[in-house]
Design a protein around this motif. Structure first.
Motif, short mmCIF file in Angstrom:
data_model
loop_
_atom_site.label_atom_id
_atom_site.label_comp_id
_atom_site.label_asym_id
_atom_site.label_seq_id
_atom_site.Cartn_x
_atom_site.Cartn_y
_atom_site.Cartn_z
N HIS A 11 0.82 -1.22 0.00
CA HIS A 11 0.00 0.00 0.00
C HIS A 11 0.85 1.26 0.00
CE1 HIS A 11 -2.96 -2.94 1.33
NE2 HIS A 11 -3.91 -2.05 1.03
N TYR A 12 0.33 2.30 -0.67
CA TYR A 12 0.80 3.67 -0.44
C TYR A 12 -0.35 4.35 0.29
CZ TYR A 12 4.33 2.91 -4.10
OH TYR A 12 5.36 2.43 -4.86
N GLY A 13 -0.27 4.51 1.58
CA GLY A 13 -1.43 5.02 2.33
C GLY A 13 -2.59 4.07 2.12
N LYS A 14 -3.70 4.63 1.61
CA LYS A 14 -4.87 3.78 1.39
C LYS A 14 -4.87 3.11 0.01
CE LYS A 14 -8.32 5.48 4.60
NZ LYS A 14 -7.86 6.71 5.28
N VAL A 15 -3.97 3.58 -0.87
CA VAL A 15 -3.93 3.02 -2.22
C VAL A 15 -3.25 1.65 -2.21
CG1 VAL A 15 -3.04 3.34 -4.58
CG2 VAL A 15 -3.80 5.32 -3.26
N GLU A 16 -3.98 0.64 -2.70
CA GLU A 16 -3.40 -0.70 -2.77
C GLU A 16 -2.69 -0.84 -4.12
OE1 GLU A 16 -4.87 -4.99 -1.20
OE2 GLU A 16 -6.08 -4.09 -2.78
N ALA A 17 -1.37 -0.65 -4.11
CA ALA A 17 -0.61 -0.65 -5.37
C ALA A 17 -0.37 -2.08 -5.86
CB ALA A 17 0.72 0.06 -5.17
N LEU A 18 -0.07 -3.00 -4.94
CA LEU A 18 0.01 -4.42 -5.29
C LEU A 18 -1.12 -5.13 -4.55
CD1 LEU A 18 3.86 -5.22 -5.22
CD2 LEU A 18 2.47 -4.21 -7.05
N GLY A 35 3.29 -4.08 -18.49
CA GLY A 35 2.01 -3.56 -18.00
C GLY A 35 1.91 -2.07 -18.24
N SER A 36 0.67 -1.55 -18.24
CA SER A 36 0.48 -0.12 -18.46
C SER A 36 1.02 0.68 -17.29
CB SER A 36 -1.01 0.21 -18.59
OG SER A 36 -1.59 -0.64 -19.55
N ASN A 37 1.04 2.00 -17.45
CA ASN A 37 1.43 2.87 -16.34
C ASN A 37 0.53 2.61 -15.15
OD1 ASN A 37 3.24 4.02 -18.04
ND2 ASN A 37 2.06 5.88 -18.39
N GLY A 38 1.14 2.49 -13.98
CA GLY A 38 0.35 2.30 -12.76
C GLY A 38 0.00 0.85 -12.47
N ALA A 39 0.46 -0.08 -13.31
CA ALA A 39 0.11 -1.49 -13.11
C ALA A 39 0.82 -2.08 -11.88
CB ALA A 39 0.48 -2.31 -14.36
N GLY A 40 1.92 -1.44 -11.47
CA GLY A 40 2.60 -1.91 -10.27
C GLY A 40 4.00 -2.45 -10.51
N LYS A 41 4.57 -2.16 -11.67
CA LYS A 41 5.89 -2.72 -12.02
C LYS A 41 6.98 -2.16 -11.11
CE LYS A 41 5.53 -1.10 -16.25
NZ LYS A 41 4.27 -0.35 -16.11
N THR A 42 7.04 -0.83 -11.03
CA THR A 42 8.06 -0.19 -10.19
C THR A 42 7.87 -0.56 -8.73
OG1 THR A 42 8.31 1.65 -11.72
CG2 THR A 42 9.00 2.04 -9.47
P1 ATP Z 1 4.83 3.38 -14.34
O1 ATP Z 1 5.25 2.72 -15.59
O2 ATP Z 1 3.93 4.58 -14.56
O3 ATP Z 1 5.94 3.67 -13.36
P2 ATP Z 1 4.15 1.08 -12.76
O4 ATP Z 1 3.56 -0.11 -13.37
O5 ATP Z 1 5.58 1.05 -12.41
O6 ATP Z 1 3.84 2.34 -13.63
P3 ATP Z 1 3.73 1.82 -10.03
O7 ATP Z 1 4.57 3.05 -10.13
O8 ATP Z 1 4.27 0.66 -9.33
O9 ATP Z 1 3.28 1.37 -11.46
O10 ATP Z 1 2.34 2.24 -9.38
C1 ATP Z 1 1.36 1.32 -8.94
C2 ATP Z 1 0.23 2.06 -8.25
O11 ATP Z 1 0.72 2.68 -7.06
C3 ATP Z 1 -0.40 3.17 -9.07
O12 ATP Z 1 -1.78 3.16 -8.81
C4 ATP Z 1 0.25 4.41 -8.55
O13 ATP Z 1 -0.59 5.52 -8.69
C5 ATP Z 1 0.47 4.07 -7.08
N1 ATP Z 1 1.66 4.76 -6.56
C6 ATP Z 1 2.93 4.61 -6.98
N2 ATP Z 1 3.79 5.38 -6.28
C7 ATP Z 1 3.02 6.04 -5.36
C8 ATP Z 1 3.31 7.00 -4.33
N3 ATP Z 1 4.54 7.39 -4.07
N4 ATP Z 1 2.25 7.45 -3.61
C9 ATP Z 1 1.00 7.02 -3.86
N5 ATP Z 1 0.66 6.14 -4.81
C10 ATP Z 1 1.65 5.64 -5.55
#
Ligand code: ATP
Length: 253
Positions: A11-18, A35-42
Protein backbone atom coordinates in the motif's frame (compact mmCIF):
# COMPACT_ATOMS: atom_id res chain seq x y z
CA UNK A 1 13.78 -20.82 -7.71
CA UNK A 2 15.95 -17.79 -6.87
CA UNK A 3 13.24 -15.21 -6.20
CA UNK A 4 9.65 -15.83 -5.25
CA UNK A 5 6.80 -13.44 -4.43
CA UNK A 6 3.67 -15.00 -3.04
CA UNK A 7 0.41 -13.07 -2.74
CA UNK A 8 2.20 -9.82 -1.94
CA UNK A 9 0.12 -6.78 -1.06
CA UNK A 10 1.66 -3.29 -0.86
CA UNK A 11 0.00 0.00 0.00
CA UNK A 12 0.80 3.67 -0.44
CA UNK A 13 -1.43 5.02 2.33
CA UNK A 14 -4.87 3.78 1.39
CA UNK A 15 -3.93 3.02 -2.22
CA UNK A 16 -3.40 -0.70 -2.77
CA UNK A 17 -0.61 -0.65 -5.37
CA UNK A 18 0.01 -4.42 -5.29
CA UNK A 19 -3.18 -6.40 -4.73
CA UNK A 20 -1.86 -9.92 -5.01
CA UNK A 21 1.53 -10.18 -6.66
CA UNK A 22 2.81 -13.70 -7.20
CA UNK A 23 5.78 -14.42 -9.43
CA UNK A 24 9.08 -16.20 -9.48
CA UNK A 25 12.45 -15.94 -11.18
CA UNK A 26 14.76 -18.93 -11.62
CA UNK A 27 18.53 -18.69 -11.42
CA UNK A 28 19.99 -17.68 -14.79
CA UNK A 29 16.77 -16.26 -16.21
CA UNK A 30 15.87 -12.88 -17.62
CA UNK A 31 12.30 -12.12 -16.64
CA UNK A 32 10.41 -8.97 -17.60
CA UNK A 33 7.28 -7.34 -16.21
CA UNK A 34 4.92 -5.87 -18.79
CA UNK A 35 2.01 -3.56 -18.00
CA UNK A 36 0.48 -0.12 -18.46
CA UNK A 37 1.43 2.87 -16.34
CA UNK A 38 0.35 2.30 -12.76
CA UNK A 39 0.11 -1.49 -13.11
CA UNK A 40 2.60 -1.91 -10.27
CA UNK A 41 5.89 -2.72 -12.02
CA UNK A 42 8.06 -0.19 -10.19
CA UNK A 43 6.36 -0.95 -6.89
CA UNK A 44 7.15 -4.64 -7.38
CA UNK A 45 10.85 -3.91 -7.83
CA UNK A 46 10.91 -1.50 -4.87
CA UNK A 47 9.23 -4.10 -2.71
CA UNK A 48 11.75 -6.77 -3.65
CA UNK A 49 14.68 -4.46 -2.88
CA UNK A 50 13.22 -3.51 0.50
CA UNK A 51 12.29 0.08 -0.34
CA UNK A 52 8.54 -0.52 0.20
CA UNK A 53 7.19 -2.57 3.09
CA UNK A 54 4.76 -5.40 2.32
CA UNK A 55 1.33 -5.30 3.94
CA UNK A 56 1.07 -9.08 3.63
CA UNK A 57 2.45 -11.97 1.61
CA UNK A 58 6.02 -13.16 1.28
CA UNK A 59 9.14 -12.32 -0.70
CA UNK A 60 11.86 -15.00 -0.68
CA UNK A 61 15.33 -14.83 -2.18
CA UNK A 62 17.29 -18.05 -2.40
CA UNK A 63 14.81 -19.65 -0.02
CA UNK A 64 15.11 -16.95 2.63
CA UNK A 65 12.33 -14.52 3.61
CA UNK A 66 13.58 -11.01 2.81
CA UNK A 67 10.47 -8.89 3.35
CA UNK A 68 11.27 -6.82 6.42
CA UNK A 69 15.01 -6.66 5.75
CA UNK A 70 16.60 -3.26 5.11
CA UNK A 71 17.73 -2.52 1.53
CA UNK A 72 21.45 -2.77 2.41
CA UNK A 73 20.90 -6.20 3.97
CA UNK A 74 19.18 -7.37 0.80
CA UNK A 75 22.08 -6.08 -1.32
CA UNK A 76 24.47 -8.14 0.80
CA UNK A 77 22.47 -11.25 0.00
CA UNK A 78 23.30 -10.66 -3.66
CA UNK A 79 20.17 -8.88 -4.85
CA UNK A 80 20.84 -5.39 -6.28
CA UNK A 81 18.68 -2.75 -7.92
CA UNK A 82 19.78 -0.41 -10.68
CA UNK A 83 17.14 2.26 -10.07
CA UNK A 84 14.96 4.25 -12.44
CA UNK A 85 16.31 7.77 -12.82
CA UNK A 86 19.76 6.23 -12.53
CA UNK A 87 20.65 7.31 -9.00
CA UNK A 88 24.28 8.09 -9.83
CA UNK A 89 26.14 10.20 -7.23
CA UNK A 90 26.71 13.37 -9.30
CA UNK A 91 29.60 14.83 -7.29
CA UNK A 92 31.58 11.60 -7.16
CA UNK A 93 33.78 10.41 -9.99
CA UNK A 94 32.88 7.38 -12.07
CA UNK A 95 35.49 5.41 -10.14
CA UNK A 96 34.11 6.50 -6.76
CA UNK A 97 30.58 5.60 -7.86
CA UNK A 98 31.77 2.13 -8.79
CA UNK A 99 33.62 1.75 -5.48
CA UNK A 100 30.40 2.61 -3.65
CA UNK A 101 28.79 -0.36 -5.35
CA UNK A 102 31.50 -2.67 -4.05
CA UNK A 103 31.22 -1.34 -0.49
CA UNK A 104 27.51 -2.13 -0.58
CA UNK A 105 28.65 -5.74 -0.80
CA UNK A 106 31.56 -5.77 1.57
CA UNK A 107 30.56 -3.25 4.23
CA UNK A 108 33.50 -1.50 5.88
CA UNK A 109 36.23 -3.88 4.85
CA UNK A 110 38.26 -2.93 1.77
CA UNK A 111 37.59 -5.50 -0.90
CA UNK A 112 39.92 -6.13 -3.85
CA UNK A 113 38.12 -4.24 -6.59
CA UNK A 114 40.43 -5.22 -9.44
CA UNK A 115 38.51 -8.09 -11.03
CA UNK A 116 35.16 -6.34 -10.61
CA UNK A 117 36.41 -3.11 -12.18
CA UNK A 118 37.90 -5.11 -15.02
CA UNK A 119 34.57 -6.78 -15.65
CA UNK A 120 32.63 -3.49 -15.58
CA UNK A 121 35.14 -1.71 -17.81
CA UNK A 122 35.09 -4.62 -20.27
CA UNK A 123 31.30 -4.33 -20.49
CA UNK A 124 31.37 -0.52 -20.59
CA UNK A 125 34.68 0.69 -22.11
CA UNK A 126 33.28 4.21 -22.04
CA UNK A 127 33.27 4.19 -18.24
CA UNK A 128 36.97 3.35 -18.23
CA UNK A 129 37.66 6.42 -20.35
CA UNK A 130 35.56 8.59 -18.06
CA UNK A 131 36.75 7.11 -14.76
CA UNK A 132 37.99 10.43 -13.32
CA UNK A 133 34.97 12.44 -14.44
CA UNK A 134 32.20 13.37 -11.96
CA UNK A 135 29.09 11.21 -12.42
CA UNK A 136 26.90 14.29 -12.86
CA UNK A 137 28.76 15.34 -16.01
CA UNK A 138 28.00 12.08 -17.86
CA UNK A 139 25.33 11.91 -20.55
CA UNK A 140 22.07 10.14 -19.76
CA UNK A 141 23.21 6.94 -21.46
CA UNK A 142 26.54 6.99 -19.68
CA UNK A 143 24.84 7.50 -16.31
CA UNK A 144 22.63 4.51 -17.07
CA UNK A 145 25.72 2.45 -17.79
CA UNK A 146 27.29 3.68 -14.56
CA UNK A 147 24.20 2.72 -12.56
CA UNK A 148 24.29 -0.79 -14.01
CA UNK A 149 28.06 -1.00 -13.52
CA UNK A 150 27.71 0.08 -9.90
CA UNK A 151 25.11 -2.62 -9.27
CA UNK A 152 27.50 -5.21 -10.79
CA UNK A 153 30.33 -4.11 -8.47
CA UNK A 154 28.38 -5.71 -5.63
CA UNK A 155 28.79 -9.09 -7.42
CA UNK A 156 25.07 -9.71 -7.33
CA UNK A 157 23.41 -13.00 -8.16
CA UNK A 158 20.44 -11.02 -9.37
CA UNK A 159 19.90 -7.45 -10.59
CA UNK A 160 16.59 -5.59 -10.71
CA UNK A 161 16.46 -3.07 -13.55
CA UNK A 162 13.90 -0.30 -13.69
CA UNK A 163 13.62 1.30 -17.14
CA UNK A 164 17.26 0.97 -18.20
CA UNK A 165 16.47 2.48 -21.61
CA UNK A 166 14.54 5.50 -20.34
CA UNK A 167 15.37 8.67 -22.24
CA UNK A 168 18.06 7.08 -24.38
CA UNK A 169 18.60 7.39 -28.12
CA UNK A 170 17.65 4.20 -30.03
CA UNK A 171 21.26 3.26 -30.76
CA UNK A 172 22.15 3.44 -27.09
CA UNK A 173 19.04 1.46 -26.19
CA UNK A 174 20.18 -1.36 -28.46
CA UNK A 175 23.63 -1.22 -26.88
CA UNK A 176 22.27 -1.36 -23.31
CA UNK A 177 20.12 -4.38 -24.21
CA UNK A 178 23.11 -6.16 -25.73
CA UNK A 179 25.09 -5.53 -22.56
CA UNK A 180 22.23 -6.85 -20.42
CA UNK A 181 22.25 -10.04 -22.49
CA UNK A 182 26.00 -10.35 -21.93
CA UNK A 183 25.63 -9.77 -18.17
CA UNK A 184 23.08 -12.57 -18.12
CA UNK A 185 25.36 -14.87 -20.15
CA UNK A 186 28.01 -14.25 -17.50
CA UNK A 187 25.62 -15.76 -14.97
CA UNK A 188 23.63 -12.90 -13.44
CA UNK A 189 19.88 -13.31 -13.18
CA UNK A 190 17.85 -10.27 -14.30
CA UNK A 191 14.38 -8.94 -13.52
CA UNK A 192 13.56 -6.11 -15.86
CA UNK A 193 10.89 -3.42 -16.08
CA UNK A 194 10.81 -1.57 -19.40
CA UNK A 195 8.45 0.82 -21.11
CA UNK A 196 9.94 -0.53 -24.33
CA UNK A 197 8.07 -3.82 -23.92
CA UNK A 198 8.89 -5.20 -27.37
CA UNK A 199 12.61 -4.89 -26.78
CA UNK A 200 12.31 -6.29 -23.25
CA UNK A 201 10.38 -9.32 -24.55
CA UNK A 202 13.04 -9.96 -27.17
CA UNK A 203 15.69 -10.03 -24.45
CA UNK A 204 13.79 -11.95 -21.77
CA UNK A 205 13.16 -15.67 -21.38
CA UNK A 206 9.84 -15.23 -19.59
CA UNK A 207 7.42 -12.43 -18.84
CA UNK A 208 4.56 -11.52 -16.57
CA UNK A 209 1.75 -9.22 -17.65
CA UNK A 210 0.58 -6.99 -14.79
CA UNK A 211 -2.73 -5.20 -14.45
CA UNK A 212 -3.70 -3.09 -11.45
CA UNK A 213 -1.38 -4.74 -8.97
CA UNK A 214 -1.58 -8.38 -9.97
CA UNK A 215 -0.31 -10.82 -12.58
CA UNK A 216 -2.90 -11.55 -15.25
CA UNK A 217 -0.70 -13.65 -17.48
CA UNK A 218 2.65 -15.39 -17.48
CA UNK A 219 4.33 -17.00 -20.48
CA UNK A 220 7.52 -17.43 -22.44
CA UNK A 221 8.57 -14.00 -23.70
CA UNK A 222 8.51 -15.21 -27.32
CA UNK A 223 4.89 -16.33 -26.90
CA UNK A 224 3.80 -12.90 -25.64
CA UNK A 225 5.76 -11.16 -28.39
CA UNK A 226 3.60 -13.02 -30.92
CA UNK A 227 0.31 -12.67 -29.07
CA UNK A 228 -2.26 -10.41 -30.72
CA UNK A 229 -3.83 -9.09 -27.52
CA UNK A 230 -0.43 -8.35 -25.99
CA UNK A 231 0.68 -6.70 -29.22
CA UNK A 232 -2.29 -4.37 -29.35
CA UNK A 233 -2.26 -3.53 -25.64
CA UNK A 234 1.45 -3.15 -24.93
CA UNK A 235 3.59 -3.30 -28.06
CA UNK A 236 1.90 -1.29 -30.78
CA UNK A 237 4.84 -1.37 -33.22
CA UNK A 238 8.45 -1.70 -32.17
CA UNK A 239 9.88 1.78 -32.30
CA UNK A 240 6.82 3.50 -30.89
CA UNK A 241 6.04 0.94 -28.20
CA UNK A 242 6.84 3.28 -25.32
CA UNK A 243 5.02 6.25 -26.77
CA UNK A 244 1.88 4.25 -27.52
CA UNK A 245 1.82 2.71 -24.09
CA UNK A 246 1.98 6.22 -22.63
CA UNK A 247 -0.99 7.24 -24.72
CA UNK A 248 -3.08 4.27 -23.60
CA UNK A 249 -5.88 4.88 -21.13
CA UNK A 250 -4.64 4.62 -17.57
CA UNK A 251 -5.68 1.86 -15.20
CA UNK A 252 -8.65 2.30 -12.87
CA UNK A 253 -7.42 3.95 -9.69
P1 ATP B 1 4.83 3.38 -14.34
O1 ATP B 1 5.25 2.72 -15.59
O2 ATP B 1 3.93 4.58 -14.56
O3 ATP B 1 5.94 3.67 -13.36
P2 ATP B 1 4.15 1.08 -12.76
O4 ATP B 1 3.56 -0.11 -13.37
O5 ATP B 1 5.58 1.05 -12.41
O6 ATP B 1 3.84 2.34 -13.63
P3 ATP B 1 3.73 1.82 -10.03
O7 ATP B 1 4.57 3.05 -10.13
O8 ATP B 1 4.27 0.66 -9.33
O9 ATP B 1 3.28 1.37 -11.46
O10 ATP B 1 2.34 2.24 -9.38
C1 ATP B 1 1.36 1.32 -8.94
C2 ATP B 1 0.23 2.06 -8.25
O11 ATP B 1 0.72 2.68 -7.06
C3 ATP B 1 -0.40 3.17 -9.07
O12 ATP B 1 -1.78 3.16 -8.81
C4 ATP B 1 0.25 4.41 -8.55
O13 ATP B 1 -0.59 5.52 -8.69
C5 ATP B 1 0.47 4.07 -7.08
N1 ATP B 1 1.66 4.76 -6.56
C6 ATP B 1 2.93 4.61 -6.98
N2 ATP B 1 3.79 5.38 -6.28
C7 ATP B 1 3.02 6.04 -5.36
C8 ATP B 1 3.31 7.00 -4.33
N3 ATP B 1 4.54 7.39 -4.07
N4 ATP B 1 2.25 7.45 -3.61
C9 ATP B 1 1.00 7.02 -3.86
N5 ATP B 1 0.66 6.14 -4.81
C10 ATP B 1 1.65 5.64 -5.55
Amino acid sequence: MLLELEDVKVHYGKVEALKSMSLHVDEGEIVTLVGSNGAGKTTTLKTISGLRPVTSGSVRFDGRAISGLAPHQIVRLGLCQSPEGRGVFPGMTVMENLEMGAYARAGRSRPDLGPDLERVFALFPLLAERRSQPGGTLSGGEQQMLAIGRALMARPRMVLLDEPSMGLAPMLVAQIFEILAEINRQGTTLLLVEQNAAQALRLAHRAYVLETGRVVRSAAAATLLDDESVKSAYLGGDATAGAEADGAPGPPV
